[in-house]
Design an enzyme around this catalytic site. Structure first.
Site, short mmCIF file in Angstrom:
data_model
loop_
_atom_site.label_atom_id
_atom_site.label_comp_id
_atom_site.label_asym_id
_atom_site.label_seq_id
_atom_site.Cartn_x
_atom_site.Cartn_y
_atom_site.Cartn_z
N ASP A 68 0.86 -1.18 0.00
CA ASP A 68 0.00 0.00 0.00
C ASP A 68 0.90 1.23 0.00
O ASP A 68 1.68 1.43 0.95
CB ASP A 68 -0.88 -0.05 1.25
CG ASP A 68 -1.85 1.10 1.36
OD1 ASP A 68 -1.65 2.15 0.70
OD2 ASP A 68 -2.81 0.97 2.14
N ASP A 92 -4.62 7.44 -6.56
CA ASP A 92 -4.85 8.84 -6.20
C ASP A 92 -5.93 8.95 -5.13
O ASP A 92 -5.77 9.69 -4.15
CB ASP A 92 -5.23 9.64 -7.45
CG ASP A 92 -5.12 11.14 -7.26
OD1 ASP A 92 -4.21 11.60 -6.54
OD2 ASP A 92 -5.94 11.86 -7.84
N GLY A 144 -3.73 2.26 -14.71
CA GLY A 144 -5.11 1.98 -14.29
C GLY A 144 -6.09 2.46 -15.33
O GLY A 144 -6.06 2.02 -16.49
#
Length: 168
Positions: A11, A35, A122
């Protein structure tokens, strides 16, 4: 002097680096994916600070304080990756610029350790294998005072692509 590059699975909001990079949109107000996670962890002041600096053009980078991210993170470096449109529109050049500009911002801030997500892979649709090679190539060839770059993968396939891109 080049930075030492580590690849980790984890993470990005929990990295023990002086700065983290977020794959932002041009508004710098927060978004989805990495984000969104960074904005949630840093708190609402991050969007306020980012919005005051916007817009940020693809390939560029700007910094804000890290607000509520855990120390030692002091800065969030926002960079806007390219939207993949087949590769014939300078997407690779823009992605490489993201990494170079982030290092330049980190150098200006005096940051010695920096964590990156996979930028533009992504919702922006950049092919992850090509993005990994561009990230590693750019980070290994760009002069910087940053001593540690941590490439943070959110899943094992991404981690494996990043590791495969590292020089032997």
């Amino acid at each position: 002097m080049g930075a030492r590059i580590e690849v980790v699975l984890g993470d990005i909001t929990e990295q023990d680096t002086e700065a983290v990079v977020t794959a932002a949109n041009e508004s710098l107000l927060g978004g989805g994916g990495v984000d969104g996670a960074i904005h949630r962890a840093a708190g609402p002041r991050l969007a306020e600070a980012g919005g005051a600096l916007a817009p940020c053009e693809p390939g560029d980078a700007v910094a804000t304080p890290a607000f509520d991210l855990f120390p030692p993170v002091r800065h969030v470096i926002h960079t806007v990756g390219p939207v993949w449109d087949g590769g014939g529109y300078g997407e690779a050049r823009t992605l490489a610029s993201c990494y170079r500009r982030c290092l330049a911002v980190a150098d200006r801030l005096g940051v010695s350790s920096l964590a990156f997500p996979a930028i533009a892979t992504g919702v922006y649709g950049f092919p992850p294998d090509l993005a990994a090679r561009i990230a590693v190539d750019t980070l290994t060839t760009t002069p910087t005072d940053v001593t540690l770059v941590r490439l943070v993968a959110f899943d094992a396939p991404s981690r494996d692509l990043l590791r495969a891109a590292l020089p032997a």
